[in-house]
Write an enzyme that holds these catalytic residues in place. Sequence first.
Site, mmCIF file in Angstrom:
data_model
loop_
_atom_site.group_PDB
_atom_site.id
_atom_site.type_symbol
_atom_site.label_atom_id
_atom_site.label_comp_id
_atom_site.label_asym_id
_atom_site.label_seq_id
_atom_site.Cartn_x
_atom_site.Cartn_y
_atom_site.Cartn_z
ATOM 1 N N ARG A 91 -26.364 67.025 72.364
ATOM 2 C CA ARG A 91 -27.308 68.079 71.963
ATOM 3 C C ARG A 91 -28.448 68.083 72.964
ATOM 4 O O ARG A 91 -29.019 67.034 73.275
ATOM 5 C CB ARG A 91 -27.856 67.841 70.552
ATOM 6 C CG ARG A 91 -29.019 68.780 70.236
ATOM 7 C CD ARG A 91 -29.425 68.741 68.789
ATOM 8 N NE ARG A 91 -28.434 69.400 67.955
ATOM 9 C CZ ARG A 91 -28.613 69.651 66.654
ATOM 10 N NH1 ARG A 91 -29.737 69.309 66.065
ATOM 11 N NH2 ARG A 91 -27.677 70.242 65.954
ATOM 12 N N ARG A 127 -27.985 66.270 60.209
ATOM 13 C CA ARG A 127 -26.604 66.526 59.811
ATOM 14 C C ARG A 127 -25.612 66.391 60.959
ATOM 15 O O ARG A 127 -24.564 65.776 60.814
ATOM 16 C CB ARG A 127 -26.463 67.947 59.226
ATOM 17 C CG ARG A 127 -26.900 68.078 57.811
ATOM 18 C CD ARG A 127 -27.433 69.460 57.564
ATOM 19 N NE ARG A 127 -28.718 69.595 58.223
ATOM 20 C CZ ARG A 127 -29.869 69.242 57.678
ATOM 21 N NH1 ARG A 127 -29.903 68.789 56.464
ATOM 22 N NH2 ARG A 127 -30.998 69.354 58.346
ATOM 23 N N THR A 128 -25.923 66.999 62.089
ATOM 24 C CA THR A 128 -24.931 67.065 63.152
ATOM 25 C C THR A 128 -24.610 65.667 63.675
ATOM 26 O O THR A 128 -23.453 65.272 63.778
ATOM 27 C CB THR A 128 -25.418 67.984 64.291
ATOM 28 O OG1 THR A 128 -25.722 69.259 63.726
ATOM 29 C CG2 THR A 128 -24.361 68.139 65.364
ATOM 30 N N HIS A 138 -23.865 76.683 69.127
ATOM 31 C CA HIS A 138 -23.632 75.452 68.346
ATOM 32 C C HIS A 138 -22.200 75.558 67.804
ATOM 33 O O HIS A 138 -21.980 75.789 66.610
ATOM 34 C CB HIS A 138 -24.665 75.385 67.222
ATOM 35 C CG HIS A 138 -24.792 74.061 66.541
ATOM 36 N ND1 HIS A 138 -23.860 73.044 66.686
ATOM 37 C CD2 HIS A 138 -25.753 73.576 65.699
ATOM 38 C CE1 HIS A 138 -24.255 72.004 65.959
ATOM 39 N NE2 HIS A 138 -25.392 72.300 65.356
ATOM 40 N N LYS A 193 -37.598 58.890 82.740
ATOM 41 C CA LYS A 193 -37.897 58.404 84.101
ATOM 42 C C LYS A 193 -37.556 59.454 85.151
ATOM 43 O O LYS A 193 -37.754 59.236 86.340
ATOM 44 C CB LYS A 193 -37.097 57.133 84.390
ATOM 45 C CG LYS A 193 -37.364 55.999 83.438
ATOM 46 C CD LYS A 193 -36.490 54.804 83.829
ATOM 47 C CE LYS A 193 -36.590 53.704 82.785
ATOM 48 N NZ LYS A 193 -35.587 52.660 83.003
#
Length: 305
Positions: A103, A52-53, A131, A82
Amino acid sequence: MYHVISAKAFTKDHLQKLLQEANTMQNMLTQGASRVLEGKIMAALFFEPSTRTRLSFETAMHRLGGNVISTENAREFSSAIKGETLEDTIRVVSGYADVIVLRHYEIGAAARAAQVSQVPVLSAGDGAGEHPTQALLDLFTIYREIGRTEDLTIAMIGDLMYGRTVHSLVYMLSQFPGIRLICTAPQTTPMPVDVIEYATSRGVHVEFEQDLHVAAKKADVLYQTRVQKERFKTLEQYEMSRDAYIIDESILELMGQRSIIMHPLPRLGEITQVVDQDPRAAYFRQTHYGVPVRMALLKQAVMKE
Ligand code: NCD
């Protein structure tokens, strides 16, 4: 610069302006597209899974006429594998895009990113921390569905410890008068003390209620959450916490006719599927409010309005 890192940074005035702007965006979506961010680029850097986000941020940017560059599994498919530091990745990407949506799995990652970024950073979740953009869409859902953001009783249910959306929503609600918070959580995942202290110091009335049936009778909003399996140290601890609270038909019978059920989703078994048919089940509508809310945030961040 207009970073969105913590829900604590929003004043009541600012929240009300954003809700109005999201309303405007919602109306515009029914009439067609906007081109206000034409030629602008949003980078979506996701180091943790998301449906969703990420997709609603990308939709929001497209709906504003902008473009998107994105890495959906940055933990494996970016140079992080890396050994590149988050700071270096952000230094690079902030030279490509006009806004970064990030995120990350570590608490504090978004704040670290903001320190080195040349462009606004919008946090899309930092581990078990916060959030903030989800909280804004949750607030918009309450505003659209109930018609007000004050004088409300909200029951937060389930994983209040690791559920980052819960923390950010409590911070935002704390700006409004007449908020009563009911915490209904298993003993393994209580609301963090600092979140409770923040709320009570701003006049929120906080109650603890182990019985979901009692909470359901009192609340205007039942905010159900997923027990965050990925944050537990052992599987055993997770198993002890899951399925403690389930919203099913028996809860629907106790709820007020104008009360609503919210959930940031994804849901597992904590809301049974029969509940979906009830008009008070607001969680799928809630996901759709993510688009106008993120349009409002992107416009502010990129246009610096
Ligand atoms: C939540 C998240 O990622 O914190 N989902 C979302 O963004 N809508 C909730 C969860 O994963 O349980």
